[in-house]
Design a protein around this motif. Structure first.
Motif, PDB file in Angstrom:
ATOM      1  N   SER A   1      82.901  29.416 -29.008  1.00 55.95           N
ATOM      2  CA  SER A   1      83.194  28.636 -27.865  1.00 55.95           C
ATOM      3  C   SER A   1      83.040  27.069 -28.125  1.00 55.95           C
ATOM      4  O   SER A   1      83.114  26.684 -29.341  1.00 55.95           O
ATOM      5  N   VAL A   2      82.551  26.579 -27.001  1.00 54.13           N
ATOM      6  CA  VAL A   2      82.286  24.953 -26.917  1.00 54.13           C
ATOM      7  C   VAL A   2      81.120  24.663 -26.954  1.00 54.13           C
ATOM      8  O   VAL A   2      80.367  24.932 -26.135  1.00 54.13           O
TER       9      VAL A   2
ATOM     10  N   TYR B   1      78.780  21.461 -25.960  1.00 52.26           N
ATOM     11  CA  TYR B   1      78.850  20.197 -25.466  1.00 52.26           C
ATOM     12  C   TYR B   1      77.505  19.697 -25.479  1.00 52.26           C
ATOM     13  O   TYR B   1      76.631  20.198 -24.979  1.00 52.26           O
TER      14      TYR B   1
ATOM     15  N   HIS C   1      87.193  24.247 -36.785  1.00 52.14           N
ATOM     16  CA  HIS C   1      86.009  23.861 -36.034  1.00 52.14           C
ATOM     17  C   HIS C   1      86.670  22.247 -35.786  1.00 52.14           C
ATOM     18  O   HIS C   1      86.927  21.623 -36.667  1.00 52.14           O
TER      19      HIS C   1
ATOM     20  N   THR D   1      86.778  26.659 -32.863  1.00 50.18           N
ATOM     21  CA  THR D   1      85.543  26.400 -31.966  1.00 50.18           C
ATOM     22  C   THR D   1      85.207  24.722 -32.070  1.00 50.18           C
ATOM     23  O   THR D   1      85.734  24.090 -32.787  1.00 50.18           O
ATOM     24  N   TRP D   2      84.222  24.548 -30.924  1.00 55.14           N
ATOM     25  CA  TRP D   2      84.359  22.998 -30.602  1.00 55.14           C
ATOM     26  C   TRP D   2      83.022  22.584 -30.685  1.00 55.14           C
ATOM     27  O   TRP D   2      82.030  23.115 -30.046  1.00 55.14           O
ATOM     28  N   THR D   3      82.690  21.248 -31.118  1.00 52.07           N
ATOM     29  CA  THR D   3      81.466  20.384 -30.725  1.00 52.07           C
ATOM     30  C   THR D   3      81.857  19.145 -30.201  1.00 52.07           C
ATOM     31  O   THR D   3      82.615  18.503 -30.825  1.00 52.07           O
TER      32      THR D   3
ATOM     33  N   LEU E   1      90.381  22.235 -24.284  1.00 51.34           N
ATOM     34  CA  LEU E   1      89.363  23.382 -24.623  1.00 51.34           C
ATOM     35  C   LEU E   1      89.580  24.394 -24.221  1.00 51.34           C
ATOM     36  O   LEU E   1      88.956  25.545 -24.507  1.00 51.34           O
TER      37      LEU E   1
ATOM     38  N   ARG F   1      87.640  28.716 -23.135  1.00 52.68           N
ATOM     39  CA  ARG F   1      86.390  28.982 -23.731  1.00 52.68           C
ATOM     40  C   ARG F   1      85.127  28.675 -23.033  1.00 52.68           C
ATOM     41  O   ARG F   1      85.051  27.612 -22.472  1.00 52.68           O
TER      42      ARG F   1
ATOM     43  N   ARG G   1      81.531  27.179 -22.252  1.00 55.18           N
ATOM     44  CA  ARG G   1      80.877  26.046 -22.441  1.00 55.18           C
ATOM     45  C   ARG G   1      79.491  26.426 -22.689  1.00 55.18           C
ATOM     46  O   ARG G   1      78.647  26.863 -21.943  1.00 55.18           O
TER      47      ARG G   1
END
Length: 792
Positions: free
Chosen positions: A233-234, A236, A574, A599-601, A625, A628, A630
């Motif tokens: 997922s994300v 944050y 990513h 996937t995210w940062t 985003l 997904r 958080r």
């Protein structure tokens, strides 16, 4: 930190790198000798000797090829370790213990002490010296794992982790992370030097009070949670100035990539707001040994072939960055197919052609400049002879066909086949040939012959190219520089003043960071027509057999492979977005396209946002985003700014975002911010004098932050003071830090845009040691020189 310490440590790493390259050259000579020796064995005519020769040539060739391909930018890391629990060594010559031995750390009344028992350098391939001791550990080897996995909360044997930046055979810089700041470590009898943020953590960790050590532990713990958070997922990450958001996100990337390399084989994209921050980012996150794995880009460099080199005024930036531009771009992409006047800034001569250009008549001159496709003459009549009849499609017919073709939702360039078919349908209907045969097969054959006859003619192809050209994003953007056309496309979306400003900005030389996002959106709207790949011609040498067949073919170099992968990759596994609060809605759309399955940062701080409408940007971010889940983290400790500077900046934060809490500063230097007033109306002399004063008081760098429209002036003011001082526009300072900062005219910075107070807050939080503020008349300084915005 004295610059001499940094230079000395760079020299230490340069000495080691020189050793490594000498050893690599020896290995290359050995491989070349083996190949020569094996070739001579061909004189021995037995089948066994020939087979042995071929195998030896192949092995030596593969080894030589690998050495040559990995020869540049070879070394990127180092770890200094405590004595391990056992004395076992692995096949790479490094000790295998993960945890330190009992007694490796000694404690007395002066604190904790330890000796560095082992130092490992990490690089692209393993290199042993002539005594089979490791000069470089292959980054994939188990012994290299602590370089990626060690954190201050779980350091294992690691005391110091060092990132080494090099270019070819030259070491450019080093940056240290201290995993055990509470320890005084010695290497070769001398205290272990620490460069960069690690030096600050060392000073904090070695403070005499227990409360300070508790604070250091809390910094390490909250950062460690982010680094090791699950990748799904994300993630944050929020945090104020000096909380280490950027460094944490980058170490998280290294940790994830090493933990699950297969999952992230699609690559990691790191997006930074400015080129200056990209340079810092490259120093924190080294190449991880595989080409094309990590792409570090500024927002203004995300589109291949485009680079932001100019700045938009705040008013223009607000329009270009807004999601309103999406409607304008969609209309422009379709409207650019129609003929219109060239932009006023386009002084190239226009070709003299008949407005009634028809099938079989001369085509307009082809231009090679960006924008020509969008300003060429559009044919208004099509004439063709088929089945003995003259067929014509007039302007009204062509307009109707164009509207029908554009009624689809596909990208404009991909609608060309549909438009072509509609043209042929209209001509076929006009020919009256549809009723000649009642037999469906004969009717279909006749229609196919009709289409083939017309579409095989060069004149029809030229007509189609002129009537429905393949559009490029730059061509459409250039067409938008015509105020009259832009006004038509932006009707009921932008007001006349906004149209005028945007059109004027698009007629200048160079692209802004906002233009790059518009180009990317246009690429998605226009699409790229499919083109079949050309077949590679076979080299006659490929058909030969014998010794040449066994020799390894030249592989592409690491740099060539990296460039190819970067050019081919459009999506990533990513995505890390640094200073995410600054992205405009259009920039979020651009970044989002590169991480549709990623996937995210996401790293940011709303209090530092330079975008005027955070709610609009948040909506675009959420769209990028997707759905997904958080996972949110907040970093609360400011270990960059001393409390004296942090308290001053908090006054601006209270004006910019009432009720927002600033991070807690963990140290005090006893040096209060200095306030100066422009002397004798000479701003240039005042700024130069104050910058020189700061250079005398700190050993490192000095950043001079001015309003964006004063950037070039400020550079001239500082000319001759040396490379330790740099002039920055207010928007360029984001994410950077300096030993001392000089902020010029807070009122000018605050008045630049609706987000000016937040931008000023950023400018005031760049210094690790000293801050000076210079006030002009607009700042309304009091008797002590304190500007109105910074008074209680």
């Amino acid at each position: 930190m004295p610059s001499g310490t940094r230079d000395r440590e760079i020299g230490v790493e340069q000495h080691h790198l020189d050793q490594v390259y000498r050893r690599l050259e020896e290995k290359i000579h050995e491989a070349e000798f083996l190949m020569d020796d094996a070739a001579k064995r061909g004189q021995v005519g037995t089948p066994g000797a020939l087979a042995e020769r071929d195998a030896q040539v192949f092995r030596a060739g593969v080894h030589l090829n690998r050495l040559n391909n990995e020869f540049e930018d070879f070394l990127f890391g180092r770890i200094d370790l405590l004595q391990g629990k056992d004395g076992k060594k692995g096949p790479d010559g490094a000790y295998t213990a993960v945890e330190p031995a009992e007694g490796a750390i000694r404690e007395d009344e002066t604190g904790k002490h330890a000796d560095i028992a082992e130092t490992l350098h990490i690089g692209r391939i393993g290199v042993l010296d002539s005594d089979y001791s490791p000069l470089v550990i292959d980054w994939r080897a188990p012994a290299a794992a602590p370089f990626y996995r060690s954190t201050p909360v779980d350091p294992g044997r690691v005391v110091r982790r060092r990132v080494i930046r090099s270019k070819g055979r030259r070491v450019l810089g080093v940056e240290d992370d201290l995993m055990r700041p509470e320890i005084t470590a010695r290497l070769g009898g001398e205290e272990l030097p620490v460069i960069g943020d690690g030096a600050l953590m060392a000073a904090l960790g070695q403070a005499r009070s227990h409360s300070m050590r508790d604070i250091v532990a809390s910094i390490q713990a909250e950062q460690d949670k982010v680094i090791r958070a699950p990748a799904a997922s994300v993630t944050y990450v929020e945090g104020g100035p000096g909380t280490g958001k950027t460094a944490v996100a980058l170490h998280r990337a290294a940790f994830l990539l090493y933990q699950d390399r297969r999952r992230y084989a699609g690559g990691i994209l790191i997006v930074s707001p400015t080129p200056l921050l990209v340079a810092y980012t490259e120093g924190v996150l080294p190449s991880l040994g595989e080409e094309g794995q990590v792409a570090i880009r500024a927002v203004g460099s995300l589109v291949d072939g485009a680079e932001a080199t100019v700045y938009d005024s705040p008013a223009v930036a607000r329009v270009k960055g807004s999601s309103r531009m999406l409607k304008v771009l969609r209309k422009a992409a379709r409207g650019a197919l129609e003929q219109g006047p060239a932009p006023r800034g386009d002084r190239r001569p226009r070709p003299a052609v008949d407005e009634q250009l028809a099938f079989g008549e001369p085509e307009p001159e082809a231009g090679g400049e960006a924008g020509d496709e969008a300003t060429r003459t559009t044919p208004t009549r099509l004439r063709v002879v088929a089945f003995g009849r003259r067929l014509e499609l007039e302007a009204a017919d062509l307009d109707r066909i164009r509207r029908a073709a554009l009624g689809g939702t596909a990208p404009v360039n991909l609608l060309r086949p549909r438009a072509r078919k509609l043209l042929l349908d209209a001509l076929w209907a006009q020919s009256g040939a549809a009723g000649r045969h009642s037999d469906p097969e004969l009717a279909a054959e006749l229609r196919s012959s009709f289409d083939d006859d017309i579409t095989s003619e060069d004149d029809f192809i030229r007509f189609l190219d002129a009537w429905w050209p393949e559009l490029t994003p730059r061509a459409v953007l250039a067409a938008m520089g015509d105020e009259r056309r832009l006004g038509r496309w932006a009707r009921r979306v932008l007001n006349p003043g906004e149209v005028r400003k945007v059109a004027r900005s698009l007629r200048r030389e160079g692209l802004s960071v906002h233009d790059v996002a518009l180009l990317d959106e246009l690429q998605a709207i226009l699409g790229t027509p499919h083109r079949p790949r050309k077949k590679r011609d076979l080299d006659p040498l490929d058909l030969l057999t014998g010794l040449e067949e066994l020799m390894p073919q030249r592989e592409e170099s690491r740099r060539e492979r990296a460039e190819r992968l970067a050019a081919e990759r459009t999506e990533y596994a990513h995505v890390i977005v640094d200073e995410a609060q600054d992205l405009t809605p259009m920039q979020w759309r651009m970044v989002g396209r590169r991480g549709r399955h990623a996937t995210w940062t996401v790293v940011g701080d709303p209090a530092q946002s330079s975008w005027s409408d955070p709610d609009e940007a948040a909506e675009a971010r959420d769209e990028a985003l997707g759905t997904r889940p958080r996972r949110r983290f907040t970093l609360t400790v400011n270990y960059r700014n001393p409390s004296e500077i942090a308290e001053l900046a908090a006054k601006v934060l209270a004006l910019a975002m009432p009720g927002a809490e600033s991070p807690s500063a963990v140290r005090s230097t006893g040096v209060e911010p200095r306030f100066a007033v422009v002397r004798d109306g000479d701003l240039a002399a005042t700024v130069r004098d104050e910058a020189a004063r700061l250079l005398d008081r700190v050993d490192g760098t000095v950043g001079v932050v001015v309003a964006m429209n004063r950037r070039e002036q400020a550079a001239r003011w500082l000319d001759g003071l040396g490379d330790r001082v740099v002039a920055l526009g207010s928007l360029e300072a984001k994410g950077l830090e300096y030993d001392a900062t000089l902020v010029v005219s807070p009122a000018e910075i605050a008045d630049e845009s609706p987000a000016g107070l937040r931008v000023l807050y950023v400018a005031l939080t760049r210094a690790t040691q000293q801050l000076t503020v210079v006030s002009g008349e607009r700042d309304e300084p009091d008797a002590e020189g304190v500007p109105d915005l910074l008074r209680d």
